[in-house]
Design a protein around this motif. Structure first.
Motif, PDB file in Angstrom:
ATOM      1  N   ALA A   1       0.833  -1.206   0.000  1.00 30.06           N
ATOM      2  CA  ALA A   1       0.000   0.000   0.000  1.00 30.06           C
ATOM      3  C   ALA A   1       0.866   1.252   0.000  1.00 30.06           C
ATOM      4  O   ALA A   1       0.646   2.189  -0.783  1.00 30.06           O
ATOM      5  CB  ALA A   1      -0.918  -0.013   1.211  1.00 30.06           C
TER       6      ALA A   1
ATOM      7  N   ARG B   1      -9.149  -7.951  -2.087  1.00 31.11           N
ATOM      8  CA  ARG B   1      -8.943  -6.827  -1.185  1.00 31.11           C
ATOM      9  C   ARG B   1      -8.197  -7.227   0.092  1.00 31.11           C
ATOM     10  O   ARG B   1      -7.690  -6.369   0.798  1.00 31.11           O
ATOM     11  CB  ARG B   1     -10.286  -6.219  -0.787  1.00 31.11           C
ATOM     12  CG  ARG B   1     -11.039  -5.595  -1.940  1.00 31.11           C
ATOM     13  CD  ARG B   1     -10.429  -4.250  -2.346  1.00 31.11           C
ATOM     14  NE  ARG B   1     -11.184  -3.666  -3.432  1.00 31.11           N
ATOM     15  CZ  ARG B   1     -10.760  -3.571  -4.694  1.00 31.11           C
ATOM     16  NH1 ARG B   1      -9.553  -4.015  -5.012  1.00 31.11           N
ATOM     17  NH2 ARG B   1     -11.518  -3.045  -5.632  1.00 31.11           N
TER      18      ARG B   1
ATOM     19  N   TYR C   1      -8.192  -4.007   2.392  1.00 29.56           N
ATOM     20  CA  TYR C   1      -8.391  -2.622   1.948  1.00 29.56           C
ATOM     21  C   TYR C   1      -9.844  -2.220   2.124  1.00 29.56           C
ATOM     22  O   TYR C   1     -10.766  -3.016   1.910  1.00 29.56           O
ATOM     23  CB  TYR C   1      -8.028  -2.477   0.465  1.00 29.56           C
ATOM     24  CG  TYR C   1      -6.550  -2.494   0.189  1.00 29.56           C
ATOM     25  CD1 TYR C   1      -5.786  -1.337   0.268  1.00 29.56           C
ATOM     26  CD2 TYR C   1      -5.916  -3.687  -0.152  1.00 29.56           C
ATOM     27  CE1 TYR C   1      -4.428  -1.359   0.019  1.00 29.56           C
ATOM     28  CE2 TYR C   1      -4.554  -3.721  -0.401  1.00 29.56           C
ATOM     29  CZ  TYR C   1      -3.814  -2.559  -0.317  1.00 29.56           C
ATOM     30  OH  TYR C   1      -2.462  -2.580  -0.552  1.00 29.56           O
TER      31      TYR C   1
ATOM     32  N   TRP D   1      -8.136   4.779  -0.678  1.00 34.01           N
ATOM     33  CA  TRP D   1      -8.253   3.468  -0.048  1.00 34.01           C
ATOM     34  C   TRP D   1      -7.330   3.406   1.160  1.00 34.01           C
ATOM     35  O   TRP D   1      -6.291   4.055   1.202  1.00 34.01           O
ATOM     36  CB  TRP D   1      -7.863   2.357  -1.020  1.00 34.01           C
ATOM     37  CG  TRP D   1      -8.794   2.193  -2.180  1.00 34.01           C
ATOM     38  CD1 TRP D   1      -8.803   2.913  -3.339  1.00 34.01           C
ATOM     39  CD2 TRP D   1      -9.850   1.245  -2.285  1.00 34.01           C
ATOM     40  NE1 TRP D   1      -9.803   2.476  -4.167  1.00 34.01           N
ATOM     41  CE2 TRP D   1     -10.461   1.442  -3.548  1.00 34.01           C
ATOM     42  CE3 TRP D   1     -10.349   0.246  -1.457  1.00 34.01           C
ATOM     43  CZ2 TRP D   1     -11.527   0.677  -3.998  1.00 34.01           C
ATOM     44  CZ3 TRP D   1     -11.415  -0.531  -1.894  1.00 34.01           C
ATOM     45  CH2 TRP D   1     -11.993  -0.310  -3.152  1.00 34.01           C
TER      46      TRP D   1
ATOM     47  N   ARG E   1      -5.469   0.486   3.811  1.00 36.39           N
ATOM     48  CA  ARG E   1      -5.162  -0.910   4.137  1.00 36.39           C
ATOM     49  C   ARG E   1      -5.036  -1.020   5.648  1.00 36.39           C
ATOM     50  O   ARG E   1      -4.240  -0.300   6.268  1.00 36.39           O
ATOM     51  CB  ARG E   1      -3.840  -1.318   3.474  1.00 36.39           C
ATOM     52  CG  ARG E   1      -3.374  -2.751   3.780  1.00 36.39           C
ATOM     53  CD  ARG E   1      -4.292  -3.751   3.104  1.00 36.39           C
ATOM     54  NE  ARG E   1      -3.720  -5.080   3.072  1.00 36.39           N
ATOM     55  CZ  ARG E   1      -3.751  -5.968   4.077  1.00 36.39           C
ATOM     56  NH1 ARG E   1      -4.293  -5.637   5.231  1.00 36.39           N
ATOM     57  NH2 ARG E   1      -3.236  -7.169   3.918  1.00 36.39           N
TER      58      ARG E   1
ATOM     59  N   ALA F   1      -3.464   3.536   0.743  1.00 38.36           N
ATOM     60  CA  ALA F   1      -2.920   3.034  -0.524  1.00 38.36           C
ATOM     61  C   ALA F   1      -2.453   4.239  -1.329  1.00 38.36           C
ATOM     62  O   ALA F   1      -3.208   5.191  -1.542  1.00 38.36           O
ATOM     63  CB  ALA F   1      -3.988   2.262  -1.288  1.00 38.36           C
TER      64      ALA F   1
END
Length: 767
Positions: free
Chosen positions: A136, A600, A608, A615, A617, A675
């Protein structure tokens, strides 16, 4: 000095204080090649003991429990006699009472290798090693092609595997330098350095351009270099990369007329233009549906196009080719019984490695006296140089990606690397200019007697010759190891092939795309949805690093014995190494993880989530209560949260910014990180300051990967430049002893080519 024929690191002792994945992999390789590796564990043991891959990453080591007390005499005695000390972070040294600044002052022959989980302090709570958080933060996850264009979680911790491999390379390079100088040094290879190895293409960008869209499907952005579904529903991988093979594939599919389309303009190079990808991919997909897979796989090899079936994950170690090249190993493990695992992914014929034993139980060797006498202290001041491999000359005959990239990585370590090209040039040099950085180019036609003679003169003044020809081709050309040893008896030759030097597929061509399909990596990532093409050339890049490890181990052996040898590695072996923790098998092991459509993550607290500006993580093994979440500004409905925590977290996070959500999770003791896009990563001032990113001014301004490691005494600074075809033909051949008159004659006869420097422009992304 090691006896000739023994493992190159025989006689060395390594103290391994690392935990997790990347650090122990360094110890794994060092043990495989003969070092005594003592794993020093905390009283509770390495937390990674719970992972199946622990059996691989710690094979052949000895284990002692970390001596108690900040002034443990036992540990100090071990450090005094050790050759290498491996640590994940400096905190580990503090915990056992060792002063980093005093270590080399007190033990000037010691090599201290650090493998921290980020560049500097990890920017997530706890600072622990994490493939997901690293992907990420380093822009890898959001650069992966997918259906919806969001970040994708890797089903295997590939970044950690490569981090461990590259840290091993740098450690052995520093050991090789120590054989000449007598002195140790600090070697720091952080996890972002590890990311640089496979992400060299993704991180080479024009900063004025937007990040490329990734919502193009999991097959990537090259319509002939990808995987396709055939008419019987089965999938195959096509390795048609480069004009010759791209044209051949279009012809086979009956699509040659597409070149006449105005959008193509008659140029096969326009195949990968973003404006052409969608319609071309549709035409090619439709054509592949016209025949069953076996028919395509029977046709393509006749055209020279590498190809192979997309196979299920988990069976790669049972493939006859893998067995033939020694990549299936079986050992008895004290805790797990009989364990099947990937073997050693490189072969040194004169000083081979060996998988000697399984992983040790915690504290199994506490009762043994493992301390060694300190090495003699060398006289004089520790010398400095621009790279630990400064002074070695290497001829790199590789083309396309893995072979040339190995040369570039060797140049990064300070070696003088000569790129030997055919007179027509490396066919991939324009698209792959990034992998040719740091080398000098010589263009010679080896099919002519005069060209072969000139090459032999160059080999006579070189330490290593590296090729990427199929097994048997060097012998036909008269440039195999035995032939080159006639002009330099102690020469090291290193060969790269797709499938290795023996076995039923040894003479078949292969590329990254094909091996990731055949080894099960594509389906492991895609699960029961479509097979996924990794946006990074992961197997190519890993194999390049593996070739550098092959070279440095061979050079180290040469320094100790004066002997040369032939060594080799393969894409097939790298594909097994990159699944170390997933392919290892023993009674009772849990199933390896399998991905899915736009994966994900692996659970509601390890995945995520979409936030207001991108986004995030998150990663934790603990499940926070609804009350704790609400108390820190992440409001969920308690009843619904208990029933479906992922849905409730998604709703709660949708209105928060990524940084805001990260800070709230940190207050809860939960690690998370936004991310990032590649355009954000290359602008990170900390990474720029550390030269992990270089800003370059050539035909245009572009950004590329910078230094790949930090050496305390043998640092190399500054950007490396890709050479033009034949740019250095004269100077290199003159340095090999050829006269200007002879070089002039060779050029008139078309045996050698000379040329200007290469124009440096960011190429169109092909993955």
């Amino acid at each position: 000095m090691s006896p000739v024929g023994t493992a190159p690191l025989h006689g060395l002792q390594v103290l391994d204080l690392t935990t997790g994945v990347a650090g122990p992999i360094v110890g794994q390789f060092l043990a495989d090649f003969g070092a005594e590796v003592v794993k020093v564990e905390p009283p509770s043991g390495d937390p990674a003991r719970a992972l199946p891959g622990f059996a691989v990453w710690n094979r052949g080591k000895r284990s002692i429990v970390e001596p108690s007390g900040p002034t443990s005499e036992r540990l100090r005695a071990l450090v005094a006699g050790a050759d290498v000390l491996l640590v994940t972070t400096r905190d580990q040294l503090d915990r056992v009472g060792l002063d980093r600044e005093a270590l080399l002052r007190e033990h000037p022959t010691l090599l201290l290798t650090e493998v921290p989980p980020y560049a500097g302090d990890a920017p997530w709570h706890g600072g622990h090693e994490s493939n997901g958080l690293l992907a990420a933060a380093a822009g890898v996850a959001w650069r992966q092609s997918s259906f919806d264009g969001g970040p994708v979680e890797q089903v295997s911790p590939h970044l950690l595997y490569v981090h461990g491999l590259w840290a091993t390379v740098c450690t052995v390079a520093a050991l090789t330098e120590r054989e000449r100088s007598g002195f140790g040094q600090v070697v720091s290879v952080n996890a972002v350095n590890g990311v640089q190895v496979p992400a060299f293409g993704s991180m080479t960008v024009d900063p004025a351009e937007d990040d490329p869209p990734t919502d193009i499907g999991p097959g990537g952005r090259h319509p002939t270099y990808t995987r396709h579904q055939a008419g019987d529903g089965l999938w195959l991988a096509s390795g048609a990369l480069g004009g010759k093979f791209e044209l051949a594939l279009l012809g086979m599919l009956g699509l040659s007329h597409l070149l006449e389309d105005d959008r193509m303009g008659g140029r096969i190079e326009n195949l990968i233009l973003p404006a052409n990808y969608t319609w071309l991919a549709k035409e090619i997909r439709t054509a592949f549906l016209s025949r069953p897979r076996d028919e395509w796989l029977a046709m393509m090899p006749g055209l020279g196009i590498p190809c192979g079936p997309v196979e299920q994950p988990g069976g790669w170690l049972d493939h006859e080719q893998i067995k033939a090249i020694g990549m299936r190993a079986e050992v008895d493990d004290a805790e797990r019984g009989r364990v099947v695992m990937p073997g050693i992914p490189l072969v040194l014929t004169g000083s081979p490695g060996r998988v000697t034993d399984g992983a040790p139980t915690l504290g199994a060797h506490d009762g043994e006296d493992l301390a060694r006498a300190p090495r003699p202290v060398p006289a004089g001041k520790p010398p400095m140089s621009a790279g630990p491999l400064r002074g070695y000359r290497i001829v790199d005959m590789g083309t396309f990606v893995a072979g040339p990239y190995a040369g570039s990585l060797l140049a990064e370590l300070g070696a003088d690397v000569v790129k030997l090209e055919p007179a027509a040039g490396d066919p991939f040099r324009s698209s792959g200019f990034v992998v040719n950085r740091g080398m000098r180019s010589v263009a010679i036609d080896l099919r002519t007697p005069a060209g072969l003679a000139a090459f032999r003169e160059l080999a006579a003044v070189s330490d290593v010759v590296l090729d990427s020809l199929r097994p048997g081709v060097t012998a036909k050309l008269g440039i195999d190891h035995d032939s080159l040893a006639e002009v330099r008896p102690d020469i090291v030759t290193v060969s790269l092939s797709a499938f290795g030097a023996a076995g039923p597929l040894a003479h078949r061509p292969g590329v990254d795309m094909v091996l990731s399909a055949m080894s099960g990596m594509m389906i492991a990532q895609g699960g029961d949805d479509e097979p996924v093409v990794n946006t990074m050339p992961l197997i190519d890049a890993t194999t390049a690093a593996m070739l550098v490890l092959t070279t440095t181990l061979s050079l180290y052996h040469h320094e100790r014995t004066g002997e040369g040898q032939h060594a080799w590695s393969s894409l097939a072996a790298s594909a097994a190494f990159l699944q170390s923790g997933e392919l290892v098998d023993f009674a009772g092991r849990p199933p390896a993880p399998v991905g899915g459509r736009d994966l994900r993550g692996f659970g509601p607290f390890d995945r995520y989530y979409r936030v207001a500006d991108g986004w995030l993580r998150i990663q934790t093994t603990d499940r926070p209560s609804a009350e704790d979440l609400a108390r820190h500004g992440i409001v969920v409905r308690a009843t619904e949260y208990e029933a479906d925590p992922a849905a409730e977290l998604a709703a709660a996070l949708a209105g928060l910014g990524a940084v805001q959500a990260r800070d709230r999770f940190a207050a809860l003791g939960i690690a998370s990180h936004p991310a990032r896009l590649v355009s954000e990563v290359v602008r990170d001032p900390d990474l720029v300051a550390q030269e992990i990113v270089h800003v370059r001014q050539a035909a245009s301004t572009y950004v590329s990967t910078g230094r790949y490691a930090t050496f305390g005494r043998t640092p190399r600074f500054g950007p490396l430049h890709p050479p033009g075809k034949g740019e250095h033909t004269r100077s290199v051949l003159r340095g090999a002893g050829l006269t200007d008159e002879l070089i002039d004659q060779l050029e008139r006869d078309g045996v050698v080519e000379t040329g200007p420097p290469m124009e440096q422009r960011v190429p169109t992304a092909y993955r």
